[in-house]
Design an enzyme around this catalytic site. Structure first.
Site, mmCIF file in Angstrom:
data_model
loop_
_atom_site.group_PDB
_atom_site.id
_atom_site.type_symbol
_atom_site.label_atom_id
_atom_site.label_comp_id
_atom_site.label_asym_id
_atom_site.label_seq_id
_atom_site.Cartn_x
_atom_site.Cartn_y
_atom_site.Cartn_z
ATOM 1 N N SER A 81 0.844 -1.185 0.000
ATOM 2 C CA SER A 81 0.000 0.000 0.000
ATOM 3 C C SER A 81 0.886 1.243 0.000
ATOM 4 C CB SER A 81 -0.950 -0.040 1.199
ATOM 5 O OG SER A 81 -1.953 0.926 1.090
ATOM 6 N N HIS A 92 -7.750 -5.272 -0.884
ATOM 7 C CA HIS A 92 -6.490 -4.582 -0.628
ATOM 8 C C HIS A 92 -5.581 -5.369 0.313
ATOM 9 C CE1 HIS A 92 -3.773 -1.235 -0.590
ATOM 10 N NE2 HIS A 92 -3.908 -1.038 0.712
#
Length: 701
Positions: free
Chosen positions: A556, A671
């Protein structure tokens, strides 16, 4: 978006989603077609790339061993069932080989303390997914206070941030027929009463912000269609979003809170009294943590009156409802301390928080004392991380977990109202042989002279000649702290085989409070990148490892960090894994939820910030003549937060330039790559094979 759409149309749609942001034009970007997340052409490209990468990594003889070991740890029957306390009972989501997506189950508090609790299964996600033809991923539960009979269960298809909310009856152990059932959206809901919800979600055209989050809050009655819900609050499309919650304390006080996130870090906190929403006099940078003894408990990220930044504080609910009052400090951390943002809990009569001192954890309990607060430190083992797992709403019992790099996790029960030390009730067995391993903490000097700490886990007596294969990771953003933790998979797959591990506490995180984060925000971000590189050089100077033996990874925002390190300092790394990353920093505002992070990274609509983003954007920093280590870039198709677009385009640009790379995109998992335990084990095994190939060499088998 329609499949096969022309690149110009794709660019126009994304530009519109970014509002006024002057994102890079389509003519500047030959790979923009890969931004169509689920388009046929991009997915065909993904399939080709996946086959090439898997043919290499899965063919390595070490892959099957790594996968088998990682899966055995992830699915171990003797791991700790992490509890959630609801209405005096213990709930748990459990995954194993037979139930990879998991079961949600319940037992009594007394039974949970036994060696073999008698669990009752409430929801079988694997069976539900099979019956409905979906891949449901658990995303949590919100229950009605104080009777806890009805709950809203959040389920995500494939791991996306968007969830469906369904009403569940805890007494009957079943979904409520004809009950609340909110279709998939990025949404938040809580209970006003047994027949009323407060909800923010996609209500239709014009109700989502530019970041893709809801800004309209409504009251939804039982049996009412979504279209009949009554609007009670509306933010603006330029906000990040608006989220409601209902806070309840043991004395029966209730606060219906609406958090209007103006930016990622600044918010208006409002209280809804049934007729109107009243703004509470709080600083812009504040988190509401709950309600204790009629006092709102908050953590500040900026100074406010006599309350310093990074402190815990409270405000009487009566004052808050009248839009006045002053904050009272509960706890103010010192210069090398921090209150971990994600580790503050309220019980029936206390606040409990993880407090870190030079990145070493402890737990503190604070109880009301007159108009102020009294604090004490719980007796826990030293030099470990402390994570607050759960606490009961109407009492003072709860659980916390302690762990360290070589210390397996222990689940400890505490009573915030008592004076006794927490008691270990569950302990995870060792997942790897830590014999001979030592943990050391060092400091590196960054480009501006700041001392930046980091931890090293390595073999005692290892040669200081730079020959040790070493993995290093960091996050460096959003005031998120990286603290010592026990990773059975890293230990088994890497440390047990002679490798070393480094955790870097670079700026951008919250290890030393809000100032540590602020030091690297927006155009100051180069300091974060310099911190990381300085630690690598310090490792080399100490002889712990060397550039050909040092592999780095992060996900991320940490994936962005890895992309920058690859392009700015390719000479420092032997291997780089870039996970679910941001990489195109000139278009990030128009991809997935990117517009929500302008307060962290800056915006291309601001000339000074655009100039900086252009210099650090990994996608734009790649050069045809660059001498980069071959990176391994992985992402997931279902990631609707950062999006797989960044990783795809970065790999495509490397291919365009004739540069070596590996790319893999998993089709599920969102994610966090958490669709099921097999996916996590697969991703770990693939990554470890890559590091072994680059830092150790070919398999001897």
């Amino acid at each position: 978006m329609r499949r096969g759409v022309m690149a110009v149309a794709v660019a126009a749609a994304l530009a519109a989603s970014a509002g006024s942001a002057q994102i890079a034009r389509v003519t500047d970007d030959p790979h923009i077609w890969l931004e169509d997340r689920e388009g046929a052409a991009p997915l065909a490209w993904v399939d080709t790339e996946n086959k090439r990468t898997l043919a290499r990594l899965e063919a390595d003889p070490r892959y099957e061993t790594f996968y088998r070991e990682a899966l055995a740890i992830a699915a171990a029957e003797d791991r700790i069932p992490m509890p959630q306390m609801i209405g005096g009972r213990i709930f748990n989501l459990w995954r194993d080989k037979a139930r990879p997506q998991g079961i949600w189950r319940v037992t009594s508090a007394a039974d949970f303390a036994s060696a073999n609790p008698n669990w009752t299964t409430l929801i079988d996600l694997d069976a539900l997914s099979k019956a409905e033809g979906r891949q449901w991923v658990w995303k949590g539960v919100t229950c009605l206070e104080p009777d806890h009979r009805r709950c809203l269960v959040a389920l995500s298809e494939g791991g996306e941030d968007a969830t469906s909310l369904r009403e569940f009856d805890l007494e009957k152990g079943a979904f409520v027929e004809g009950g609340f059932d909110l279709p998939a959206s990025k949404q938040n809901a809580d209970w006003i009463d047994a027949d009323t919800l407060i909800v923010s979600r996609d209500w239709g055209e014009g109700t989502l912000t530019k970041s893709g989050y809801p800004f309209v809050v409504k009251i939804l009655k039982r049996g009412q269609p979504l279209g009949g819900a009554r609007e009670i609050y509306r933010g603006t499309p330029d906000d990040i979003g608006a989220w409601p919650s209902v806070e309840v304390d043991a004395q029966g006080n209730r606060a219906t809170v609406i958090t209007r996130a103006k930016t990622f870090f600044t918010s208006d906190i409002l209280l809804w009294d049934g007729t109107k929403a009243q703004k509470v006099p709080l600083p812009d940078r504040v988190d509401v943590n709950g309600l204790v003894d009629g006092r709102l408990v908050v953590r500040t990220s900026e100074a406010w009156g006599k309350v310093p930044e990074g402190a815990l504080a409270s405000l009487p609910l009566q004052d808050a409802t009248r839009g006045k009052g002053a904050l009272t400090t509960i706890f103010a951390p010192g210069p090398r301390q921090s209150v971990d943002r994600g580790n503050v809990r309220v019980t029936g009569g206390a606040v409990i928080a993880s407090v870190y001192d030079n990145v070493r954890g402890r737990a503190m309990v604070f109880t009301p004392a007159g108009d102020g607060w009294a604090g004490r430190t719980l007796s826990l083992p030293d030099n470990l991380s402390v994570d607050l797992v759960t606490a009961e709403q109407n009492g003072d019992r709860g659980y916390l977990a302690v762990s360290g790099f070589t210390t397996p996790t222990r689940l400890m029960a505490f009573d915030a109202a008592g004076t006794e030390a927490p008691v270990a009730v569950k302990s995870s067995p060792a997942r790897f042989d830590a014999t001979g391993l030592v943990v050391e903490q060092f400091e590196a000097t960054s480009s501006d002279g700041t001392k930046v700490p980091y931890f090293v886990v390595h073999r005692e007596g290892a040669a200081k000649d730079g020959s040790t294969p070493t993995l290093m990771t960091a996050y460096g953003g959003f005031e998120v702290s990286n603290t010592p933790y026990y990773s059975g998979i890293t230990g088994k797959l890497w440390l047990e085989r002679g490798g070393a591990f480094v955790l870097a506490n670079i700026r951008g995180g919250g290890e030393f409070g809000p100032a540590w984060h602020e030091a690297g925000r927006k155009t100051k971000r180069q300091l974060i990148f310099d911190d990381f590189a300085s630690i690598a050089r310090d490792l080399f100077a100490r002889g712990i490892t060397s550039a050909p033996k040092l592999g780095i990874y992060g996900g991320s925002n940490g994936g962005l960090l890895m992309g920058v390190q690859l392009t700015q300092h390719p000479e420092l790394w032997g291997a780089v894994t870039i996970q679910v990353p941001l990489l195109d920093m000139l278009r990030y505002e128009g991809i997935a939820a990117g517009a929500s992070w302008v307060d962290e990274y800056g915006s291309v609509s601001v000339p000074e910030e655009r100039a900086f983003l252009a210099t650090m954007s990994p996608y734009h920093a790649l050069r045809k003549d660059g001498r980069y280590p071959e990176p391994y870039i992985w992402t997931t198709t279902k990631d609707d937060r950062v999006g797989p677009q960044h990783a795809r385009k970065f790999a495509a640009r490397m291919k365009e330039f004739g540069l070596p790379y590996l790319f893999y995109e998993d089709m599920a998992g969102g994610h966090s790559g958490d669709a099921d335990i097999a996916q996590g084990a697969r991703l770990q095994a693939l990554q470890t094979v890559y590091f072994a190939q680059k830092l150790i060499g070919p398999s001897s088998k």
